[in-house]
Design a protein around this motif. Sequence first.
Motif, PDB file in Angstrom:
ATOM      1  N   UNK A  58       0.747  -1.139  -0.180  1.00 50.79           N
ATOM      2  CA  UNK A  58       0.002  -0.149  -0.098  1.00 50.79           C
ATOM      3  C   UNK A  58       0.973   1.416  -0.070  1.00 50.79           C
ATOM      4  N   UNK A  59       2.023   1.256   0.975  1.00 47.05           N
ATOM      5  CA  UNK A  59       2.848   2.346   0.817  1.00 47.05           C
ATOM      6  C   UNK A  59       3.329   2.582  -0.273  1.00 47.05           C
ATOM      7  N   UNK A  60       4.016   1.614  -0.886  1.00 47.68           N
ATOM      8  CA  UNK A  60       4.758   1.631  -2.375  1.00 47.68           C
ATOM      9  C   UNK A  60       3.824   2.169  -3.496  1.00 47.68           C
ATOM     10  N   UNK A  61       2.499   1.613  -3.447  1.00 43.69           N
ATOM     11  CA  UNK A  61       1.620   2.051  -4.423  1.00 43.69           C
ATOM     12  C   UNK A  61       1.094   3.233  -4.387  1.00 43.69           C
ATOM     13  N   UNK A  62       1.188   4.099  -2.903  1.00 42.84           N
ATOM     14  CA  UNK A  62       0.740   5.206  -2.853  1.00 42.84           C
ATOM     15  C   UNK A  62       1.943   6.349  -3.314  1.00 42.84           C
ATOM     16  N   UNK A  63       3.229   5.778  -3.013  1.00 45.40           N
ATOM     17  CA  UNK A  63       4.123   6.722  -3.523  1.00 45.40           C
ATOM     18  C   UNK A  63       4.282   6.695  -4.990  1.00 45.40           C
ATOM     19  N   UNK A  64       4.108   5.513  -5.569  1.00 47.68           N
ATOM     20  CA  UNK A  64       4.244   5.515  -7.124  1.00 47.68           C
ATOM     21  C   UNK A  64       3.206   6.244  -7.748  1.00 47.68           C
ATOM     22  N   UNK A  65       2.030   6.209  -7.148  1.00 49.44           N
ATOM     23  CA  UNK A  65       0.963   7.137  -7.899  1.00 49.44           C
ATOM     24  C   UNK A  65       1.077   8.611  -7.505  1.00 49.44           C
ATOM     25  N   UNK A  66       1.657   8.860  -6.340  1.00 53.31           N
ATOM     26  CA  UNK A  66       1.989  10.378  -6.056  1.00 53.31           C
ATOM     27  C   UNK A  66       3.060  11.073  -7.117  1.00 53.31           C
ATOM     28  N   UNK A  67       4.192  10.015  -7.268  1.00 50.70           N
ATOM     29  CA  UNK A  67       5.374  10.180  -8.413  1.00 50.70           C
ATOM     30  C   UNK A  67       4.643  10.648  -9.665  1.00 50.70           C
ATOM     31  N   UNK A  68       3.949   9.378 -10.108  1.00 50.23           N
ATOM     32  CA  UNK A  68       3.087   9.576 -11.601  1.00 50.23           C
ATOM     33  C   UNK A  68       2.279  10.956 -11.613  1.00 50.23           C
ATOM     34  N   UNK A  69       1.530  11.244 -10.648  1.00 52.20           N
ATOM     35  CA  UNK A  69       0.583  12.498 -10.800  1.00 52.20           C
ATOM     36  C   UNK A  69       1.735  13.694 -10.859  1.00 52.20           C
ATOM     37  N   UNK A  70       2.717  13.911  -9.977  1.00 57.05           N
ATOM     38  CA  UNK A  70       3.823  14.859 -10.095  1.00 57.05           C
ATOM     39  C   UNK A  70       4.378  15.050 -11.427  1.00 57.05           C
ATOM     40  N   UNK A  71       4.742  13.740 -12.099  1.00 56.85           N
ATOM     41  CA  UNK A  71       5.320  13.958 -13.411  1.00 56.85           C
ATOM     42  C   UNK A  71       4.281  14.601 -14.516  1.00 56.85           C
ATOM     43  N   UNK A  72       3.297  13.937 -14.476  1.00 56.92           N
ATOM     44  CA  UNK A  72       2.214  14.225 -15.617  1.00 56.92           C
ATOM     45  C   UNK A  72       1.540  15.518 -15.349  1.00 56.92           C
ATOM     46  N   UNK A  73       1.344  16.002 -14.094  1.00 56.01           N
ATOM     47  CA  UNK A  73       0.596  17.341 -13.911  1.00 56.01           C
ATOM     48  C   UNK A  73       1.073  18.471 -14.437  1.00 56.01           C
ATOM     49  N   UNK A  74       2.264  18.530 -15.021  1.00 57.47           N
ATOM     50  CA  UNK A  74       2.579  19.909 -15.897  1.00 57.47           C
ATOM     51  C   UNK A  74       1.939  19.507 -17.255  1.00 57.47           C
ATOM     52  N   UNK A  75       1.636  18.314 -17.851  1.00 60.21           N
ATOM     53  CA  UNK A  75       1.278  18.146 -18.946  1.00 60.21           C
ATOM     54  C   UNK A  75      -0.208  18.236 -19.048  1.00 60.21           C
ATOM     55  N   UNK A  76      -0.711  17.799 -18.052  1.00 58.81           N
ATOM     56  CA  UNK A  76      -2.187  18.029 -17.730  1.00 58.81           C
ATOM     57  C   UNK A  76      -2.697  19.507 -17.624  1.00 58.81           C
ATOM     58  N   UNK A  77      -1.715  20.579 -16.799  1.00 63.03           N
ATOM     59  CA  UNK A  77      -2.262  21.602 -16.706  1.00 63.03           C
ATOM     60  C   UNK A  77      -1.859  22.553 -18.047  1.00 63.03           C
ATOM     61  N   UNK A  78      -0.926  21.969 -18.753  1.00 59.87           N
ATOM     62  CA  UNK A  78      -0.771  22.649 -20.124  1.00 59.87           C
ATOM     63  C   UNK A  78      -1.812  22.541 -21.112  1.00 59.87           C
ATOM     64  N   UNK A  79      -2.562  21.131 -21.057  1.00 60.21           N
ATOM     65  CA  UNK A  79      -3.528  20.759 -21.909  1.00 60.21           C
ATOM     66  C   UNK A  79      -5.051  21.770 -21.392  1.00 60.21           C
ATOM     67  N   UNK A  80      -4.965  21.958 -20.074  1.00 58.30           N
ATOM     68  CA  UNK A  80      -6.212  22.468 -19.654  1.00 58.30           C
ATOM     69  C   UNK A  80      -6.184  24.231 -19.969  1.00 58.30           C
ATOM     70  N   UNK A  81      -4.967  24.672 -19.869  1.00 51.48           N
ATOM     71  CA  UNK A  81      -4.854  26.012 -20.257  1.00 51.48           C
ATOM     72  C   UNK A  81      -5.044  26.100 -21.709  1.00 51.48           C
ATOM     73  N   UNK A  82      -4.444  25.457 -22.563  1.00 55.30           N
ATOM     74  CA  UNK A  82      -4.505  25.637 -24.115  1.00 55.30           C
ATOM     75  C   UNK A  82      -6.244  25.551 -24.241  1.00 55.30           C
ATOM     76  N   UNK A  83      -7.031  24.648 -23.751  1.00 54.32           N
ATOM     77  CA  UNK A  83      -8.187  24.489 -23.956  1.00 54.32           C
ATOM     78  C   UNK A  83      -8.892  25.827 -23.475  1.00 54.32           C
TER      79      UNK A  83
END
Length: 194
Positions: A120-145
């Motif tokens: 559970x701990x490792x899964x949570x850490x992996x999910x948080x890291x993926x969110x941090x890595x992909x959040x700039x791309x998601x924010x860029x897409x939202x801003x463009x839209x």
Amino acid sequence: MADPLPQLVPTRLLYSSCSTERTLQCSCSFHGIPTPSVQWWMEGSLVDENNPDGDLQVTSTITAPWANSTISLAEKPKKSTKLLCKGKNQSGTHALSILLIPRKSPSSSKTFINGLIHGIVYGTIATALMFLCFSPLIMKYIRMKLTKEVAAIKAENNPTVRPSQEAKMPLKPEEPGKSTISSSSENQILHPLP
């Protein structure tokens, strides 16, 4: 006159049990005419009643036509162990196979809980890291839209004439001398003065 000979009866297992109170004990009761002999086998090897090893003890009681036998193990097996209780006479053989499976130690359930928590701990850490890595791309897409939507709304509300509309507007009014002015409350027609 002589007594009639007793009829032969094949050996039959009538009762068996195992208990794990203080020591591990398994019992078998056989019936047959003539009275059957009982043997215990452990992992394919015959266990002798006069076993010098203190870990195993076999006790048998014979009361015709019954034969009862019990095997006692000083220690519970650490791995799965196969026992065979075999009763036989001239008329037949009957056997019971017993598989002794050790209980899981409390440490194995503790190990499972620890593994579950680590997962559970490792899964949570992996999910948080993926969110941090992909959040700039998601924010860029939202801003463009949002930028496209704001530009579309501004273009619709812009009072200036767009270049595509200039060709459609007539240069001269349809009725010379009449002009129409619209206000928010009513329409008025102005006539040119002579």
